[in-house]
Design a protein around this motif. Structure first.
Motif: not given
Length: 467
Positions: A225-234
């Motif tokens: 997704a162009s507007d989402i930064e995936l940091l990791g998992i929870h």
């Protein structure tokens, strides 16, 4: 020590009228330090004192019932987790108990903050809590709540469904925002806790399953997704957890997922939140681990898993849950009636009715959670009797403390103190039977502050639009 199931003795096969772990105290006036905050002691008159102030005098000034928070104890516990887990990020659970003053304490002690509603987020932002140290949870965040978090610049949104990802994408597209997210996963760990507070098995409402591939699908969608930064998992396996065994399995499965994502996309995600939900002592049967022990065990688990997957140790976050504010609080009540009932086999139980109940602590009625209690306004040299502390509400299940030994001369007008009431008591309180909610006071070094004032009948009527 063996822990009673959090649902209490009602689920145990016992023939005695009290749970097997409950023993008659040698000294009914003694205070078990494992159950009480650091600044609680009995004064020369026998009444409990918190931070140098008499609970009897506090009730005389502010009315009954009420909640007390030991500020020094709160700060000590917050600092203890911060220091033990440094440089990991420690997130305070706003849902356990949050006011504007509590948000300031959390900020001053250098913790991060979890919120799971627009109201909790608004409380934090109202005192200038930096949004870059806030995470937003929730399995069904509304569009309005997501917009509030994105506009404020909340550091991370813990994503819980494909519908939520779509809402975030649309909001970012419409307003030019960017979202930083963690994907909440269910690692399939059966935590040893009550069904209602176990959150990592498959058949429940939270997160994306690792087992069926839903977690990977959600991660890839956010990644592209162009507007989402995936940091990791929870990952979060539950609440009132006493050991780190379940975290070992959760870490193994989440680190494997991070490795699989790297293999699929070429991107090594920088963050992993292991959750927490660490347990506290509600009764003498509970023996929670210290922050140092938890930190040592969890660090070893993460380092082993990282080596096993040939990956760097990510930035780790943990969420102690009730373990900070829970032990820092107590609830205070005034006895209204005392009644003795006969039990099978010739035993007796004394029912001690107080001026609160399930409206100010729903946990015993919700899942039979166990608590302790003491006579708070004086000492007694009388023998103890098996007692049950009940509330004033029109419900047979309105029980605050299922089983406790109290002095046999307990009488109307006496004060009862219930330790470990800082978490999920006022936070889950209601106006059942049109009962105004009690105030919350904080006490520190001989000074008292009102965190939340007592509700009044006028407060209740203000919401009633009838004539």
């Amino acid at each position: 020590m063996t822990h009673m199931h959090v649902a209490g003795a009602i689920h145990a096969d016992v023939s005695t009228p009290s749970p097997q772990w409950l023993h008659r105290p040698v000294d009914p006036n003694a205070l078990d330090p494992a159950l009480w905050s650091c600044c609680v002691a009995r004064g020369d008159d026998g009444a409990l004192r918190v931070g140098g102030l008499s609970v009897a005098e506090l009730l005389a000034d502010y009315g009954s019932p009420l909640y007390l928070i030991d500020e020094r104890d709160f700060r000590n516990r917050a600092a203890g987790f911060r220091d033990a887990f440094d440089p990991w990020h420690v997130y305070y659970a706003g849902k356990a108990f949050l006011t504007r003053m509590v948000a300031r304490w959390v900020d001053q002690e250098g913790l991060f903050l979890d919120v799971c509603s627009g109201g909790e987020l608004a409380t934090a932002l109202s005192v200038g809590f930096h949004p870059e140290r806030i995470g937003m949870h929730g399995n069904n965040k509304s569009t309005e709540e997501l917009a509030m978090a994105l506009e404020a610049g909340v550091a991370r949104i813990i994503v819980d469904s494909m519908d939520e990802i779509a809402r975030i994408e649309q909001l970012c597209h419409d307003h030019g925002w960017k979202a930083s997210v963690l994907i909440r996963v269910t690692p399939g760990v059966e935590a040893h806790t009550h069904e209602y507070i176990a959150t990592a098995h498959e058949d429940q409402k939270f997160g994306f399953s690792i087992t069926n591939g839903a977690a990977m699908v959600a991660m890839v969608r956010c990644h592209v997704a162009s507007d989402i930064e995936l940091l990791g998992i929870h990952s979060h396996i539950g609440s009132q957890i006493f050991d780190t065994g379940g975290f070992e399995v959760a870490a193994r499965r989440t680190m494997k997922l991070l490795r699989q994502f790297k293999e699929a996309t070429g991107t090594e995600l920088p963050e992993l939140d292991l959750g927490g939900g660490f347990g506290i002592a509600y009764t003498s049967n509970d023996s929670p681990a210290t922050p140092d022990t938890l930190s040592r065990n969890l660090r070893e688990i993460v380092e082993i898993e990282a080596r096993g997957h040939a990956m760097k140790v990510p930035q780790i976050s943990i969420e102690p849950g009730r373990a900070i504010v829970g032990p820092s609080g107590m609830a205070l009540y005034t006895v209204g009636t005392v009644k003795t009932v006969d039990l099978e086999g010739g035993a007796q139980r004394v029912y001690v009715s107080v001026d609160g109940g399930m409206s100010d602590n729903i946990r015993p009625a919700l899942y039979a959670a166990e608590y302790s209690a003491v006579l708070a306004s004086r000492t007694s040299q009388e023998d103890t009797v098996l007692s049950r502390i009940v509330g004033k509400h029109c419900e047979g299940g309105d029980i605050l403390v299922h089983d406790v030994f109290l002095p046999s001369d307990i009488a109307p007008g006496d004060l009862i103190a219930v330790p470990a009431s800082g978490a999920y008591s006022r936070a889950m309180a209601s106006n059942y039977n049109h009962t105004p909610r009690p105030p919350v006071l904080s006490v520190a070094d001989g000074a008292v502050s009102v965190l939340l004032r007592r509700e009044t009948f006028d407060d209740l009527m203000a919401l009633d639009m009838g004539e």
